[in-house]
Scaffold this motif. Structure first.
Motif, PDB file in Angstrom:
ATOM      1  N   GLU A   1      27.004 -10.037 -10.828  1.00 48.39           N
ATOM      2  CA  GLU A   1      26.308 -10.563  -9.663  1.00 48.39           C
ATOM      3  C   GLU A   1      24.854 -10.806 -10.015  1.00 48.39           C
ATOM      4  O   GLU A   1      24.359 -10.288 -11.023  1.00 48.39           O
ATOM      5  N   TYR A   2      24.185 -11.568  -9.204  1.00 49.72           N
ATOM      6  CA  TYR A   2      22.740 -11.745  -9.333  1.00 49.72           C
ATOM      7  C   TYR A   2      22.130 -11.190  -8.072  1.00 49.72           C
ATOM      8  O   TYR A   2      22.441 -11.644  -6.962  1.00 49.72           O
TER       9      TYR A   2
ATOM     10  N   ALA B   1      25.446 -15.833  -9.569  1.00 50.77           N
ATOM     11  CA  ALA B   1      25.173 -15.380 -10.931  1.00 50.77           C
ATOM     12  C   ALA B   1      25.457 -16.496 -11.927  1.00 50.77           C
ATOM     13  O   ALA B   1      24.698 -16.703 -12.882  1.00 50.77           O
TER      14      ALA B   1
ATOM     15  N   PHE C   1      20.503  -9.648 -13.084  1.00 54.60           N
ATOM     16  CA  PHE C   1      21.959  -9.532 -13.115  1.00 54.60           C
ATOM     17  C   PHE C   1      22.353  -8.069 -12.951  1.00 54.60           C
ATOM     18  O   PHE C   1      21.703  -7.177 -13.472  1.00 54.60           O
TER      19      PHE C   1
ATOM     20  N   LYS D   1      22.591 -18.922 -12.101  1.00 55.59           N
ATOM     21  CA  LYS D   1      21.469 -18.402 -12.884  1.00 55.59           C
ATOM     22  C   LYS D   1      21.775 -18.484 -14.383  1.00 55.59           C
ATOM     23  O   LYS D   1      20.896 -18.811 -15.178  1.00 55.59           O
TER      24      LYS D   1
END
Length: 97
Positions: free
Chosen positions: A84-85, A15, A94, A18
């Motif tokens: 989290e991704y 995450a 996300f 990103k």
């Protein structure tokens, strides 16, 4: 003896990567802000935005070279959550656990 406090939330390495990709397109000093608003089935909904202002009372979490900003009420409501991704057949984005 120092007392070590756990950060109110955490962010996974994926995450954070990103977020770093998103921040690379923004002006320096821009961070990820996590917030909670009233509404939704359970009484609250959460959101994420890019923000370049650290406000009085914000809690700041630095992990994986990403800074996440939370106001006090958000930090209390989401204590222990993890950003989290996720990727699935429905898409990617996300999530908050």
């Amino acid at each position: 003896m120092a007392i070590i406090h756990e950060p109110p939330i955490s962010i996974t390495a994926e995450a954070a990567a990103k977020v770093k990709d998103l921040l690379a397109q923004e002006q320096p000093g821009t961070h990820l802000r996590l917030f909670v608003t009233k509404g939704g089935c359970s009484g609250y909904t959460y959101g994420m935005a890019l923000d370049n202002e650290v406000r009085e009372g914000d809690q700041v979490v630095d992990q994986h070279e990403v800074r996440v900003l939370l106001d006090g009420p958000t930090a209390r409501l989401l204590r222990g959550a993890q950003i989290e991704y996720a990727r699935s057949v429905m898409g990617e984005g996300f999530t908050l656990r």
